[in-house]
Design a protein around this motif. Sequence first.
Motif, PDB file in Angstrom:
ATOM      1  N   ASN A 179       0.811  -1.209   0.000  1.00  0.00           N
ATOM      2  CA  ASN A 179       0.000   0.000   0.000  1.00  0.00           C
ATOM      3  C   ASN A 179       0.847   1.263   0.000  1.00  0.00           C
ATOM      4  OD1 ASN A 179      -2.327  -1.545   0.108  1.00  0.00           O
ATOM      5  ND2 ASN A 179      -2.333  -1.597   2.340  1.00  0.00           N
ATOM      6  N   ALA A 180       2.153   1.131  -0.111  1.00  0.00           N
ATOM      7  CA  ALA A 180       3.050   2.284  -0.020  1.00  0.00           C
ATOM      8  C   ALA A 180       2.815   3.225  -1.187  1.00  0.00           C
ATOM      9  CB  ALA A 180       4.498   1.827  -0.012  1.00  0.00           C
ATOM     10  N   GLU A 181       2.858   4.513  -0.913  1.00  0.00           N
ATOM     11  CA  GLU A 181       2.716   5.521  -1.951  1.00  0.00           C
ATOM     12  C   GLU A 181       4.064   5.967  -2.480  1.00  0.00           C
ATOM     13  OE1 GLU A 181       0.539   8.588  -0.084  1.00  0.00           O
ATOM     14  OE2 GLU A 181      -1.336   7.460  -0.024  1.00  0.00           O
ATOM     15  N   TYR A 182       5.102   5.775  -1.706  1.00  0.00           N
ATOM     16  CA  TYR A 182       6.421   6.274  -2.071  1.00  0.00           C
ATOM     17  C   TYR A 182       7.460   5.269  -1.597  1.00  0.00           C
ATOM     18  CZ  TYR A 182      10.517   9.326  -1.992  1.00  0.00           C
ATOM     19  OH  TYR A 182      11.759   9.862  -2.191  1.00  0.00           O
ATOM     20  N   GLY A 183       8.391   4.961  -2.449  1.00  0.00           N
ATOM     21  CA  GLY A 183       9.471   4.053  -2.059  1.00  0.00           C
ATOM     22  C   GLY A 183      10.775   4.480  -2.701  1.00  0.00           C
ATOM     23  N   GLN A 184      11.828   4.304  -1.956  1.00  0.00           N
ATOM     24  CA  GLN A 184      13.145   4.608  -2.505  1.00  0.00           C
ATOM     25  C   GLN A 184      14.132   3.609  -1.943  1.00  0.00           C
ATOM     26  OE1 GLN A 184      14.296   8.532  -1.347  1.00  0.00           O
ATOM     27  NE2 GLN A 184      14.951   7.923   0.683  1.00  0.00           N
ATOM     28  N   GLY A 185      15.211   3.379  -2.677  1.00  0.00           N
ATOM     29  CA  GLY A 185      16.221   2.453  -2.189  1.00  0.00           C
ATOM     30  C   GLY A 185      17.305   2.222  -3.227  1.00  0.00           C
ATOM     31  N   TRP A 186      18.234   1.386  -2.820  1.00  0.00           N
ATOM     32  CA  TRP A 186      19.350   1.009  -3.698  1.00  0.00           C
ATOM     33  C   TRP A 186      19.107  -0.399  -4.193  1.00  0.00           C
ATOM     34  CZ3 TRP A 186      23.206   4.282  -5.084  1.00  0.00           C
ATOM     35  CH2 TRP A 186      23.332   5.454  -4.359  1.00  0.00           C
ATOM     36  N   TRP A 187      19.146  -0.580  -5.512  1.00  0.00           N
ATOM     37  CA  TRP A 187      18.969  -1.889  -6.098  1.00  0.00           C
ATOM     38  C   TRP A 187      20.277  -2.303  -6.763  1.00  0.00           C
ATOM     39  CZ3 TRP A 187      14.907   1.366  -5.505  1.00  0.00           C
ATOM     40  CH2 TRP A 187      13.742   0.819  -4.976  1.00  0.00           C
ATOM     41  N   PRO A 188      20.750  -3.532  -6.428  1.00  0.00           N
ATOM     42  CA  PRO A 188      22.020  -3.988  -7.012  1.00  0.00           C
ATOM     43  C   PRO A 188      21.857  -4.378  -8.477  1.00  0.00           C
ATOM     44  CG  PRO A 188      21.086  -5.694  -5.615  1.00  0.00           C
ATOM     45  CD  PRO A 188      20.198  -4.492  -5.476  1.00  0.00           C
ATOM     46  N   MET A 189      22.921  -4.187  -9.234  1.00  0.00           N
ATOM     47  CA  MET A 189      22.947  -4.574 -10.642  1.00  0.00           C
ATOM     48  C   MET A 189      23.976  -5.698 -10.788  1.00  0.00           C
ATOM     49  SD  MET A 189      20.694  -2.558 -11.757  1.00  0.00           S
ATOM     50  CE  MET A 189      20.777  -2.924 -13.479  1.00  0.00           C
ATOM     51  N   TYR A 190      23.630  -6.722 -11.561  1.00  0.00           N
ATOM     52  CA  TYR A 190      24.487  -7.879 -11.728  1.00  0.00           C
ATOM     53  C   TYR A 190      24.768  -8.117 -13.202  1.00  0.00           C
ATOM     54  CZ  TYR A 190      23.343  -8.968  -6.896  1.00  0.00           C
ATOM     55  OH  TYR A 190      23.187  -8.905  -5.545  1.00  0.00           O
ATOM     56  N   LYS A 228      20.292   3.884  -7.348  1.00  0.00           N
ATOM     57  CA  LYS A 228      19.341   4.451  -6.393  1.00  0.00           C
ATOM     58  C   LYS A 228      18.123   4.906  -7.189  1.00  0.00           C
ATOM     59  CE  LYS A 228      18.570   7.739  -2.734  1.00  0.00           C
ATOM     60  NZ  LYS A 228      19.086   8.840  -1.941  1.00  0.00           N
ATOM     61  N   ALA A 229      16.963   4.414  -6.793  1.00  0.00           N
ATOM     62  CA  ALA A 229      15.740   4.754  -7.513  1.00  0.00           C
ATOM     63  C   ALA A 229      14.643   5.116  -6.519  1.00  0.00           C
ATOM     64  CB  ALA A 229      15.294   3.585  -8.383  1.00  0.00           C
ATOM     65  N   GLU A 230      13.749   5.953  -6.974  1.00  0.00           N
ATOM     66  CA  GLU A 230      12.585   6.337  -6.194  1.00  0.00           C
ATOM     67  C   GLU A 230      11.340   5.987  -7.003  1.00  0.00           C
ATOM     68  OE1 GLU A 230      12.729  10.422  -5.094  1.00  0.00           O
ATOM     69  OE2 GLU A 230      14.726  10.256  -4.213  1.00  0.00           O
ATOM     70  N   LEU A 231      10.391   5.381  -6.351  1.00  0.00           N
ATOM     71  CA  LEU A 231       9.135   5.029  -6.993  1.00  0.00           C
ATOM     72  C   LEU A 231       8.011   5.704  -6.229  1.00  0.00           C
ATOM     73  CD1 LEU A 231       9.735   1.199  -7.400  1.00  0.00           C
ATOM     74  CD2 LEU A 231       9.973   2.951  -9.154  1.00  0.00           C
ATOM     75  N   GLU A 232       7.071   6.252  -6.980  1.00  0.00           N
ATOM     76  CA  GLU A 232       5.941   6.928  -6.347  1.00  0.00           C
ATOM     77  C   GLU A 232       4.665   6.475  -7.043  1.00  0.00           C
ATOM     78  OE1 GLU A 232       4.689  11.452  -5.049  1.00  0.00           O
ATOM     79  OE2 GLU A 232       6.554  11.089  -6.134  1.00  0.00           O
ATOM     80  N   VAL A 233       3.739   5.960  -6.253  1.00  0.00           N
ATOM     81  CA  VAL A 233       2.448   5.518  -6.778  1.00  0.00           C
ATOM     82  C   VAL A 233       1.446   6.631  -6.496  1.00  0.00           C
ATOM     83  CG1 VAL A 233       0.640   3.767  -6.631  1.00  0.00           C
ATOM     84  CG2 VAL A 233       3.032   3.114  -6.333  1.00  0.00           C
ATOM     85  N   MET A 234       0.738   7.048  -7.564  1.00  0.00           N
ATOM     86  CA  MET A 234      -0.216   8.143  -7.395  1.00  0.00           C
ATOM     87  C   MET A 234      -1.434   7.907  -8.265  1.00  0.00           C
ATOM     88  SD  MET A 234       1.789  11.155  -9.477  1.00  0.00           S
ATOM     89  CE  MET A 234       3.300  11.025  -8.575  1.00  0.00           C
ATOM     90  N   THR A 235      -2.462   8.658  -7.961  1.00  0.00           N
ATOM     91  CA  THR A 235      -3.689   8.556  -8.735  1.00  0.00           C
ATOM     92  C   THR A 235      -3.513   9.297 -10.070  1.00  0.00           C
ATOM     93  OG1 THR A 235      -4.587  10.549  -7.759  1.00  0.00           O
ATOM     94  CG2 THR A 235      -5.043   8.464  -6.619  1.00  0.00           C
ATOM     95  N   ILE A 236      -4.458   9.088 -10.976  1.00  0.00           N
ATOM     96  CA  ILE A 236      -4.382   9.740 -12.289  1.00  0.00           C
ATOM     97  C   ILE A 236      -4.415  11.257 -12.170  1.00  0.00           C
ATOM     98  CG2 ILE A 236      -5.574  10.038 -14.505  1.00  0.00           C
ATOM     99  CD1 ILE A 236      -6.273   7.055 -14.357  1.00  0.00           C
ATOM    100  N   PRO A 237      -5.282  11.861 -11.346  1.00  0.00           N
ATOM    101  CA  PRO A 237      -5.258  13.332 -11.221  1.00  0.00           C
ATOM    102  C   PRO A 237      -3.920  13.845 -10.678  1.00  0.00           C
ATOM    103  CG  PRO A 237      -7.326  12.481 -10.349  1.00  0.00           C
ATOM    104  CD  PRO A 237      -6.466  11.303 -10.651  1.00  0.00           C
ATOM    105  N   GLN A 238      -3.332  13.113  -9.725  1.00  0.00           N
ATOM    106  CA  GLN A 238      -2.025  13.522  -9.213  1.00  0.00           C
ATOM    107  C   GLN A 238      -0.972  13.430 -10.310  1.00  0.00           C
ATOM    108  OE1 GLN A 238      -1.637  10.739  -5.976  1.00  0.00           O
ATOM    109  NE2 GLN A 238      -2.166  12.293  -4.440  1.00  0.00           N
ATOM    110  N   ALA A 239      -1.015  12.374 -11.110  1.00  0.00           N
ATOM    111  CA  ALA A 239      -0.039  12.187 -12.180  1.00  0.00           C
ATOM    112  C   ALA A 239      -0.186  13.264 -13.250  1.00  0.00           C
ATOM    113  CB  ALA A 239      -0.192  10.803 -12.799  1.00  0.00           C
ATOM    114  N   GLU A 240      -1.431  13.678 -13.537  1.00  0.00           N
ATOM    115  CA  GLU A 240      -1.631  14.733 -14.522  1.00  0.00           C
ATOM    116  C   GLU A 240      -1.162  16.084 -13.993  1.00  0.00           C
ATOM    117  OE1 GLU A 240      -5.777  14.361 -15.361  1.00  0.00           O
ATOM    118  OE2 GLU A 240      -5.470  12.741 -16.821  1.00  0.00           O
ATOM    119  N   LYS A 241      -1.240  16.270 -12.681  1.00  0.00           N
ATOM    120  CA  LYS A 241      -0.798  17.520 -12.087  1.00  0.00           C
ATOM    121  C   LYS A 241       0.737  17.612 -12.066  1.00  0.00           C
ATOM    122  CE  LYS A 241      -2.819  19.159  -8.262  1.00  0.00           C
ATOM    123  NZ  LYS A 241      -3.133  19.277  -6.819  1.00  0.00           N
ATOM    124  N   ARG A 242       1.402  16.479 -11.891  1.00  0.00           N
ATOM    125  CA  ARG A 242       2.869  16.470 -11.787  1.00  0.00           C
ATOM    126  C   ARG A 242       3.465  15.492 -12.800  1.00  0.00           C
ATOM    127  NH1 ARG A 242       3.681  14.957  -5.688  1.00  0.00           N
ATOM    128  NH2 ARG A 242       5.572  14.186  -6.634  1.00  0.00           N
TER     129      ARG A 242
END
Length: 131
Positions: A12-23, A37-51
């Motif tokens: 249910n997380a709306e925002y996630g960030q972390g370090w992912w290893p590459m092989y 290092k990547a950041e992931l953000e889950v948002m609704t369609i209106p939020q995505a259209e705004k940003r």
Amino acid sequence: VSTQSTGSSGINAEYGQGWWPMYKKIDGFLYKTGKIKAELEVMTIPQAEKRPAGYGRSDPNDNPFIDEPIRISTEMKEIDAKVATAKFFWKSPNKPKLIIAGILQLVGLVSFSIIYNLPTILVSYLVSYIG
């Protein structure tokens, strides 16, 4: 991975960030080649259209904003490097040792020059004295 969410589950997380290893796979073995290092953000369609970000719709540096890196001027870099080295040695706590080492090198160079040329000087002096 750190998450910020309204619930306690990572799903249910709306925002996630972390370090992912590459092989990289070499001869059947996986070798770690780095991390991303990547950041992931889950948002609704209106939020995505705004940003919006990516796909050329807006500047991807808007969310999150990353400052421009401080870059060193590359003009006259050879001279700058020599001046920086001289400043480093001038401010060094070992400055007296460096000055003594320079003087000893100069004395050694002059001594070597005298010893190297001494036979020629002696022979020319003896020839002019005899003849």
